[in-house]
Design a protein around this motif. Sequence first.
Motif, PDB file in Angstrom:
ATOM      1  N   GLY A 179      19.845  40.733  89.621  1.00  0.00           N
ATOM      2  CA  GLY A 179      20.781  41.454  90.478  1.00  0.00           C
ATOM      3  C   GLY A 179      20.068  42.415  91.405  1.00  0.00           C
ATOM      4  N   GLY A 180      19.051  43.121  90.886  1.00  0.00           N
ATOM      5  CA  GLY A 180      18.284  44.018  91.732  1.00  0.00           C
ATOM      6  C   GLY A 180      17.511  43.282  92.806  1.00  0.00           C
ATOM      7  N   ILE A 181      16.962  42.100  92.454  1.00  0.00           N
ATOM      8  CA  ILE A 181      16.233  41.308  93.446  1.00  0.00           C
ATOM      9  C   ILE A 181      17.174  40.830  94.549  1.00  0.00           C
ATOM     10  N   ILE A 182      18.394  40.423  94.157  1.00  0.00           N
ATOM     11  CA  ILE A 182      19.370  39.972  95.162  1.00  0.00           C
ATOM     12  C   ILE A 182      19.761  41.117  96.084  1.00  0.00           C
ATOM     13  N   LEU A 183      19.939  42.318  95.516  1.00  0.00           N
ATOM     14  CA  LEU A 183      20.322  43.463  96.340  1.00  0.00           C
ATOM     15  C   LEU A 183      19.160  44.000  97.167  1.00  0.00           C
ATOM     16  N   GLY A 184      17.942  43.613  96.807  1.00  0.00           N
ATOM     17  CA  GLY A 184      16.764  44.121  97.482  1.00  0.00           C
ATOM     18  C   GLY A 184      16.395  43.340  98.730  1.00  0.00           C
ATOM     19  N   PRO A 185      15.170  43.552  99.198  1.00  0.00           N
ATOM     20  CA  PRO A 185      14.739  42.907 100.453  1.00  0.00           C
ATOM     21  C   PRO A 185      14.606  41.398 100.368  1.00  0.00           C
ATOM     22  N   THR A 186      14.623  40.847  99.157  1.00  0.00           N
ATOM     23  CA  THR A 186      14.492  39.404  99.030  1.00  0.00           C
ATOM     24  C   THR A 186      15.714  38.678  99.569  1.00  0.00           C
ATOM     25  N   ALA A 187      16.921  39.200  99.324  1.00  0.00           N
ATOM     26  CA  ALA A 187      18.144  38.490  99.707  1.00  0.00           C
ATOM     27  C   ALA A 187      19.023  39.350 100.599  1.00  0.00           C
ATOM     28  N   MET A 188      19.843  40.221 100.009  1.00  0.00           N
ATOM     29  CA  MET A 188      20.822  40.978 100.793  1.00  0.00           C
ATOM     30  C   MET A 188      20.173  42.017 101.694  1.00  0.00           C
ATOM     31  N   PHE A 203      21.548  51.361 100.506  1.00  0.00           N
ATOM     32  CA  PHE A 203      20.367  51.884  99.802  1.00  0.00           C
ATOM     33  C   PHE A 203      19.380  52.488 100.809  1.00  0.00           C
ATOM     34  N   PRO A 204      19.799  53.523 101.517  1.00  0.00           N
ATOM     35  CA  PRO A 204      18.858  54.157 102.453  1.00  0.00           C
ATOM     36  C   PRO A 204      17.706  54.810 101.699  1.00  0.00           C
ATOM     37  N   ALA A 205      16.561  54.866 102.322  1.00  0.00           N
ATOM     38  CA  ALA A 205      15.358  55.380 101.650  1.00  0.00           C
ATOM     39  C   ALA A 205      15.536  56.814 101.184  1.00  0.00           C
ATOM     40  N   ILE A 206      16.325  57.608 101.915  1.00  0.00           N
ATOM     41  CA  ILE A 206      16.506  59.008 101.548  1.00  0.00           C
ATOM     42  C   ILE A 206      17.336  59.177 100.281  1.00  0.00           C
ATOM     43  N   SER A 207      18.123  58.158  99.916  1.00  0.00           N
ATOM     44  CA  SER A 207      18.962  58.251  98.715  1.00  0.00           C
ATOM     45  C   SER A 207      18.260  57.734  97.465  1.00  0.00           C
ATOM     46  N   ILE A 208      17.149  57.047  97.616  1.00  0.00           N
ATOM     47  CA  ILE A 208      16.474  56.445  96.459  1.00  0.00           C
ATOM     48  C   ILE A 208      15.999  57.494  95.447  1.00  0.00           C
ATOM     49  N   PRO A 209      15.475  58.652  95.862  1.00  0.00           N
ATOM     50  CA  PRO A 209      15.072  59.646  94.849  1.00  0.00           C
ATOM     51  C   PRO A 209      16.216  60.098  93.939  1.00  0.00           C
ATOM     52  N   TYR A 210      17.415  60.214  94.488  1.00  0.00           N
ATOM     53  CA  TYR A 210      18.557  60.611  93.648  1.00  0.00           C
ATOM     54  C   TYR A 210      18.884  59.492  92.650  1.00  0.00           C
ATOM     55  N   LEU A 211      18.869  58.261  93.129  1.00  0.00           N
ATOM     56  CA  LEU A 211      19.126  57.119  92.250  1.00  0.00           C
ATOM     57  C   LEU A 211      18.025  56.999  91.202  1.00  0.00           C
ATOM     58  N   SER A 212      16.799  57.255  91.607  1.00  0.00           N
ATOM     59  CA  SER A 212      15.672  57.173  90.686  1.00  0.00           C
ATOM     60  C   SER A 212      15.731  58.261  89.620  1.00  0.00           C
ATOM     61  N   LEU A 213      16.208  59.452  89.987  1.00  0.00           N
ATOM     62  CA  LEU A 213      16.316  60.536  89.004  1.00  0.00           C
ATOM     63  C   LEU A 213      17.261  60.152  87.875  1.00  0.00           C
ATOM     64  N   VAL A 214      18.441  59.668  88.242  1.00  0.00           N
ATOM     65  CA  VAL A 214      19.408  59.263  87.209  1.00  0.00           C
ATOM     66  C   VAL A 214      18.861  58.095  86.394  1.00  0.00           C
ATOM     67  N   ALA A 215      18.207  57.147  87.066  1.00  0.00           N
ATOM     68  CA  ALA A 215      17.668  55.982  86.366  1.00  0.00           C
ATOM     69  C   ALA A 215      16.588  56.388  85.373  1.00  0.00           C
ATOM     70  N   ASN A 216      15.746  57.339  85.731  1.00  0.00           N
ATOM     71  CA  ASN A 216      14.683  57.763  84.816  1.00  0.00           C
ATOM     72  C   ASN A 216      15.221  58.579  83.649  1.00  0.00           C
ATOM     73  N   ILE A 217      16.297  59.339  83.882  1.00  0.00           N
ATOM     74  CA  ILE A 217      16.959  60.002  82.743  1.00  0.00           C
ATOM     75  C   ILE A 217      17.474  58.954  81.769  1.00  0.00           C
ATOM     76  N   GLY A 218      18.107  57.907  82.322  1.00  0.00           N
ATOM     77  CA  GLY A 218      18.573  56.824  81.463  1.00  0.00           C
ATOM     78  C   GLY A 218      17.442  56.097  80.778  1.00  0.00           C
ATOM     79  N   LEU A 219      16.289  55.978  81.452  1.00  0.00           N
ATOM     80  CA  LEU A 219      15.147  55.296  80.842  1.00  0.00           C
ATOM     81  C   LEU A 219      14.601  56.083  79.653  1.00  0.00           C
ATOM     82  N   VAL A 220      14.581  57.395  79.769  1.00  0.00           N
ATOM     83  CA  VAL A 220      14.153  58.224  78.633  1.00  0.00           C
ATOM     84  C   VAL A 220      15.092  58.016  77.451  1.00  0.00           C
ATOM     85  N   LEU A 221      16.399  58.013  77.727  1.00  0.00           N
ATOM     86  CA  LEU A 221      17.367  57.787  76.653  1.00  0.00           C
ATOM     87  C   LEU A 221      17.228  56.374  76.076  1.00  0.00           C
ATOM     88  N   PHE A 222      16.931  55.398  76.942  1.00  0.00           N
ATOM     89  CA  PHE A 222      16.757  54.036  76.447  1.00  0.00           C
ATOM     90  C   PHE A 222      15.538  53.923  75.534  1.00  0.00           C
TER      91      PHE A 222
END
Length: 994
Positions: free
Chosen positions: A74-83, A94-113
């Motif tokens: 799903g991430g590959i499809i949403l990324g530069p490969t397809a969509m 997914f503007p470049a300026i918003s990626i740090p906010y998305l990455s922050l939440v994702a890394n919090i979830g990764l710690v919990l995972f």
Amino acid sequence: MTSMHLKSSLFHIFSREAEDQGGLLSGKDPTVFNPKDPLRLWIIQVGIIVGMAQLLSLLLKKLRQPKVIAEVIGGIILGPTAMGRIPGFTQHIFPAISIPYLSLVANIGLVLFLFLVGLEIDIQSIRKNARQSITISLGGILLPFGIGAGMSKAIYEKFVVPVTPGTSFGHFMLFTCVAYSITAFPVLCRILTELKLLDTTVGICVLSAGVGNDIVGWTLLALSVALVNAGSGLTALYILLCCIGWTIFLLFPVKKLLYILARRTGSIESGPTMFFMTVSMLVVFGSAFFTDAIGVHAIFGGFLAGLIIPRENGLAIALTEKLEDMVTIIFLPLYFTLSGLSTNLGLLDTGLIWGYTIGIIATAWFGKFFGASIAARFAGFKSREAATIGTLMSCKGLVELIVLNVGLDAGILSQRVFSMFVLEALTLTFFTTPVVVSIYPPNRRVRITSGPAKSALSPPDTAVMSETTLESGPGLMSKPSTDKSESLSSEDHAASDRYKEVERRNHFMVVLDKIEHLSGIMMITQLIRPGPRYVPPAAGATNPRSLEQVTSTIMEEDIASRPMDPQNDDTLHTSFGQEVTSPAYTAKPPAPPQFLSALRLIELSDRTSAVMKSTILASSSSIDPLLGIFRTFAELNGMKVNRSGVAVRSLEDWSESVVEYAEDRSEEIPGGSGQLVFVNWIPPAAIVQPPTPPAGVVVPGGTPTPNIPNPFEGLFKSSDTSAGAGAESTEKTSSSSNVHSYFARSLFNKAHDVDVALVIPPLISSSFSQPSNSIGGISEKPLIFFPFIGGPDDRSALEFVGQICSNGRSVKARVIRIIREEADGAGSGEGGDEHQDTIASVFAAQGLTVGSTMYGAPGTATRLQSQTADNMIWEKYTNLTKSAPLSNSITLSTLHTSTPLRSIISQLDTLQHSLSGSLEQILIVLGRSRRMAVESHHSELKHLLEEYSYGSGSGNASVAQEVRKTVGDVASSVLLSRSGAGMVVIQAGSSGGE
């Protein structure tokens, strides 16, 4: 001047226009990123990511692929490969300026995972299989590590140096070696569970080896990150020493303190309290902060925190249940979508690059497969099992993706190399399941089960017996009588042979899934337990001898040839451990050996906690509370559960698990006539009061319907019925019953070699008194009502009734043979000898054998064959009931009718009213008669449903048909009568009912 400035400031404040908050209604684009309010775009991103992951997961689930595959794809499809190639998509969503906010939440979830991964790891599994797991784990690490070191040189020179020449080869080689040698333990657990390998020797060993591999992998990753972040070798050494010190600090003092806290707060006994959860979360993020601060990634701190949570009494599982849904639904898809956004398969644009990519896939698989397989062969596994272990250990999944993301963030991997390794991880994970299924099919698997109890299966041993007479007193041995006049006469043996003509099953299996289903299973288990075997009266006697006299006669035949022990007490123990008292000595006649097995079914979901439970229960069924209750009940009733097991499967696989367990166990039982599997089923809305019949409608049977809860109310109620206070509860009950109905139908369809009995417990009602010794609303010695219509299911049910009544527990049965005839009375009767001779001649012409059960397409020949088999078994029991023991237990009668279902309801209603003033209750036994039924009752049942406003015009007609498919037409009509009695609906296997 000051006054003028103050007035100007106040005017500016009050005249300032508020910031526009209209958003979409004011014509603004909601996807425009606002650094002061990033929530709006973040919600859009999360919705798209989670929706894409769930959609792909549903599609890939058909291929039995883990969910991580869907999330990364799903991430590959949403990324530069397809969509990402769609103009404006990446800039708006997914503007470049918003990626740090998305990455922050994702890394919090990764710690919990990673915290959940630590909770999932059980060090005890390594200790139980230390030699094999350590051997396989080392083999699965060393060879891939060496191959990865060799491949890293070529990849580094070709793809890293031209892009980032400052990257250290040592750092790149270490990351490559870690990516090659890692095994995805969380994904491995789910694959083992999905393929039903957790209770096999291969599954247990792979799970243990995966734990060791995971620990070594995360340690190597921490070392790699420390080396990358360190400015010098000395700094890297300091980082490593700090990490080791922190690990020791957590594993010993902090772990001990958490255990004390769990005991003090009652978390071990009652689950994690709010205070314990708070402390645990502080430990998780505190550990993540420390490891990140010293130069090791924060995920390593979360992993360590998961290792120190107490495992006692399922505390780690309970803690996982509180966190896993949010982590797996929201956080993990965000993280792997970020991986997909960084993956650009368009960069693999030359044949040389694809050649290297295929080389990475091949060498990574080669190293893991052969390293683990050779180690498994060395540990003692066969070639097929070793190949399966190698294939499973080559699963990469999300763990390698985490390693790759860490390398990408550290600048060690370029985007092209990152994409090559992501494709390698997806390919190896994708092919793990199909390869394992092909090389290790179910018939080749070796499951870890304890052998059956020898006492239950072995032939009777010669018992050392002592007898005590009333005159000699205890301990004084009297000489056994050898007078042949006291032995069983020829008439006695003839009666014993007649007793043996009752077809007896010696293997019973019960299926347990819910606590509310336990009462019905207990009810039927009480009925099948064997009692004292009947022994006929002595020759010339006018009355049957008492049990005490019979006991003396039986035992004196053998006692002369057996040694006696004067130190024994006044109890005579048979080979089956049963006892009875007689005036001459204590004894009890031996009963036929009986094998009782139990299978506990637990639903397997996609949750991590379900996998953790399955890994624990698969290795030991003694800790399951439901099985413990049933074992205790069996022991209190003089029975033994010879074998028990736990199956943690999805609902779709429950029926297959029951059939596999039954077929495996049936081969272990010597002799006997087959196996009967008991499954409890509660009709929908069993506690809802029945609807009032429409005006002018007479209840079948001609008598008013008693006010008993109607099990079909939740299915057949009219659409205009007003919803009461319990409507929500009724809906939940109906939904649960519908799911269980699907399981029952699936089991009926797949059980070809075993008989299946659907046990429907009685409904408690104030209209009928309940005896004090009842279990689940039924007395220990009920009156069995069995309408025999014909067909293999009814023949099997008749044998079941005969066995219960011949068990010596004073259970009585009323069996009515229902013969259908036309309304004008011209229908055929029972059929005499001339009719049977005609049928036999037809069989001879068709080359068929009389008495065999057939489930083929119903035709003239098969119908005649089934009718002849019905006549034969009816004649058999007619003869058996002419003499004891069945003469006092079973009453046979015949009823000719043009409306069989109405007649059955009428007979049942009459019987219930005759017992309304007594404590005796009714148990209804029926054949399911969905296959090879002699008669079709669909038309009559349809009229009955319409009379009760449950016909095709009602809103629940389709659901009513589903229930009819579950229990059959006859059982549906009895349930419709709202009798409230318990029921047993039997379907014969392909060899049953003959």
